[in-house]
Design an enzyme around this catalytic site. Structure first.
Site, PDB file in Angstrom:
ATOM      1  N   GLY A  26       0.785  -1.227   0.000  1.00 52.31           N
ATOM      2  CA  GLY A  26       0.000   0.000   0.000  1.00 52.31           C
ATOM      3  C   GLY A  26       0.818   1.278   0.000  1.00 52.31           C
ATOM      4  N   CYS A  58     -27.664  -9.241 -15.723  1.00 50.02           N
ATOM      5  CA  CYS A  58     -27.175  -8.877 -17.047  1.00 50.02           C
ATOM      6  C   CYS A  58     -28.216  -9.273 -18.092  1.00 50.02           C
ATOM      7  CB  CYS A  58     -25.852  -9.581 -17.324  1.00 50.02           C
ATOM      8  SG  CYS A  58     -25.287  -9.412 -19.039  1.00 50.02           S
ATOM      9  N   CYS A 118     -26.477 -12.241 -20.401  1.00 52.70           N
ATOM     10  CA  CYS A 118     -26.091 -13.562 -19.908  1.00 52.70           C
ATOM     11  C   CYS A 118     -26.798 -13.928 -18.605  1.00 52.70           C
ATOM     12  CB  CYS A 118     -24.578 -13.652 -19.727  1.00 52.70           C
ATOM     13  SG  CYS A 118     -23.983 -12.805 -18.258  1.00 52.70           S
ATOM     14  N   CYS A 178     -23.112  -6.963 -18.452  1.00 54.43           N
ATOM     15  CA  CYS A 178     -21.828  -7.137 -17.773  1.00 54.43           C
ATOM     16  C   CYS A 178     -20.816  -6.100 -18.264  1.00 54.43           C
ATOM     17  CB  CYS A 178     -21.232  -8.516 -18.087  1.00 54.43           C
ATOM     18  SG  CYS A 178     -22.105  -9.892 -17.339  1.00 54.43           S
ATOM     19  N   CYS A 186     -19.040 -12.139 -19.712  1.00 55.25           N
ATOM     20  CA  CYS A 186     -20.346 -12.251 -20.360  1.00 55.25           C
ATOM     21  C   CYS A 186     -20.274 -13.268 -21.509  1.00 55.25           C
ATOM     22  CB  CYS A 186     -20.778 -10.882 -20.877  1.00 55.25           C
ATOM     23  SG  CYS A 186     -22.553 -10.704 -21.104  1.00 55.25           S
TER      24      CYS A 186
END
Ligand SMILES: [Zn+2]
Lengths: 263, 302
Positions: B31, B240, B243, B265, B271
């Site tokens: 980080g 979605c 899909c 998606c 997808c």
């Protein structure tokens, strides 16, 4: 009362504080003690060195010589300029306050009043939004800012409100010592009077110690127990505020006092 | 432009070593933003130069590269970065998340969970999470060093004060390994939980700002919040449209001139995979949305 025999000893002790800017003297060989609950005024005209001294005391400037000791919450006296950065910054945002003359220097202008007051709480780990907001609202009340302004940012506040917000932001963590640099400077006379009353009440209620730099003898008179008069970087007179103002000994202090009485 | 005109993956070996040192330091201090001497790349800042330099420093001839932008493999930016590495390194590329060893991304983490051995490289525009309220870099550096992160919560406080909830939905700040607060780059907060204890290595490159930071595998990544306003991810009303996937990040797509729209998606490969496996949404069979990505599914190095 306060005095060398008081329990625990002084909160802050300065000795031999000297600051040079190159060849130029900022302040020279200044020493005093500040006791718990005591308000000390540092009075002088611009160029007298009072702001330099304040900045040395508040560790915003490193003095050329001299030692400033402060009694930490654990009761131990520590040399302020020997603290680590982490210790010094923790002290500044918990046990100290610093009220700037211009509130813009002490506030986050794009952050709401509640966020301004709450910042110190969040800095010491408060993580409950509701508590932070409640505490902030309470503090706004104590500095006479209406609760419904809690989400407004200080850009929409008057000068007096901004200064009161800055005070609340500083006091929210229960500091023991507050530095004030011309806290009423730049405000209208009527606004000044109200702010002084408020400050006086808060200092007394909270038992705060304070070091107030001002060119205004009326501010010193209303707020402080004791005062230092500075000229040319040196303290030329010191004593209990009423005594100094009622019976000034130094010619320069006499001049200052007489100039205010003529108004 | 031909591969012969450049060192492998464009950067010279000395520059790569310099970047790898920065990456190693970043991995050692999760980080923490490590400064590095960002190089001029044959693309302007804002086009992923930080991510490209990180990828160039770590990629090897046996790697398989996937590049996504907003979750899609076939945006101009993704295509051009993929093309850049094909030309300069000749590595194989793919659009399949599970087939890639290195994935360079802007704005998304793939929906398919990453695995040990994979490296996700983020393109980062602004690495400093504290900058929004504290523009002085000397001060933000000190704040990181002393772990003074109250200001991050001031930002979240302001969100709640103004919107009634934490309205930050992108670049949502996280604390890494219990120490450094980090900007996850402009990914949606939806993806924040994917960073937490990911088995993959996550590297972040900011070219203009000359910073690299990292999340080593299996590292705690916690989104900042308040006790009474806990972190939560975006939720979508419907699956979605193509899909039928739920629990994925959806983009709104305008489908015709009459203002018709649908949610699909954002991860186009995800997808495709689902539809190939027989999953159908309410608009399954709709023509326009698939073409390029499917065709490019196994782009070869040449
Ligand atoms: Zn889908």
């Amino acid at each position: 009362m306060t005095g060398p025999g008081a329990k625990g000893g002084p909160l802050l002790r300065a000795s031999g504080i000297t600051k040079f800017y190159g060849d130029r003297v900022g302040c020279r060989d200044i020493g005093f003690e500040l006791w718990p609950g005591e308000v000390l005024a540092i009075v002088g005209e611009s160029g007298s060195g009072k702001t330099t001294l304040l900045n040395c005391l508040a560790t915003r400037v490193v003095p050329t010589a001299g030692v400033i000791e402060y009694r930490m919450r654990d009761g131990r006296m520590r040399d302020l300029h020997a603290l680590s950065d982490a210790e010094r910054r923790l002290l500044m945002r918990t046990d100290w306050g610093f009220v700037h003359q211009n509130p813009i220097d002490g506030l986050r202008m794009t952050v709401s009043a509640g966020g301004n007051v709450g910042e110190r709480l969040m800095a010491v780990g408060e993580r409950h939004y509701g508590h932070i907001r409640e505490t902030a609202t309470d503090w706004l009340g104590r500095v006479e800012i209406a609760a419904d302004r809690v989400d407004d940012d200080p850009r929409s506040f008057s000068g007096g409100m901004r200064q009161r917000l800055q005070i609340a932001r500083n006091l929210v963590t229960g500091p023991r010592l507050v530095f004030m640099d011309e806290p009423t400077g730049g405000l209208d006379v009527s606004v000044q009077a109200r702010l002084l009353d408020l400050l006086r009440g808060l200092v007394a209620d909270l038992g705060l110690s304070a070091i107030v730099v001002t060119h205004d003898l009326a501010v010193a008179r209303l707020l402080s127990h004791r005062m230092l008069v500075m000229k040319g970087g040196e303290v030329i007179e010191e004593g209990l505020t009423d005594q100094v103002l009622d019976d000034p000994q130094a010619a320069y202090t006499q001049l200052l006092v007489s100039s205010i009485l003529q108004v | 432009m031909s591969a012969g005109a450049y060192n492998f993956a464009y950067l010279d070996e000395q520059t790569k070593r310099m970047i790898r040192r920065a990456i190693l330091k970043a991995i050692a201090i999760p980080g923490y933003q490590v400064p590095f001497a960002s190089r001029e790349m044959p693309m302007p800042y804002g086009w992923g130069t930080g991510g490209v330099q990180v990828t160039a420093a770590i990629i090897g001839p046996d790697d398989v590269l996937k590049v996504i932008d907003q979750g899609s493999d076939d945006t101009t930016n993704a295509v051009s970065i993929r093309g850049f590495f094909v030309k300069t390194s000749g590595v194989a590329t793919t659009t399949r998340t599970d087939a890639a060893t290195v994935i360079q991304t802007r704005h998304r983490i793939p929906e398919t969970p990453l695995a040990a051995g994979q490296i996700l490289v983020y393109q980062v525009p602004i690495p400093e999470p504290l900058r929004f309220l504290e523009p002085r870099e000397t001060e933000t550096r000190t704040m990181h060093a002393l772990e003074e992160y109250g200001l991050m919560h001031v930002k979240l406080y302001e969100d709640i004060a103004r919107h009634g909830h934490i309205a930050t939905t992108y670049a949502y700040p996280v604390k890494v390994a219990g120490r450094y607060v980090m900007d996850p780059s402009p990914t949606p907060k939806f993806d924040n939980p994917k960073m937490h204890r990911s088995p993959a290595l996550q590297l972040f490159g900011a070219g203009r700002e000359k910073r690299i930071y990292a999340i080593p595998p299996h590292t705690d990544v916690v989104s900042l919040d308040f006790e009474d306003h806990p972190f939560s991810v975006q939720e979508f009303d419907a699956p979605c449209a193509l899909c039928g996937a739920e629990g994925v990040f959806l983009d709104e797509v305008i489908v015709d001139d009459a203002g018709g729209r649908m949610f699909v998606c954002s991860d186009s490969d995800h997808c495709e995979e689902r539809r190939a496996a027989g999953h159908e949404g309410t608009l399954a069979g709709a023509p326009a949305w698939s073409g390029a990505a499917a065709a490019a599914a196994t782009e070869d190095a040449s």
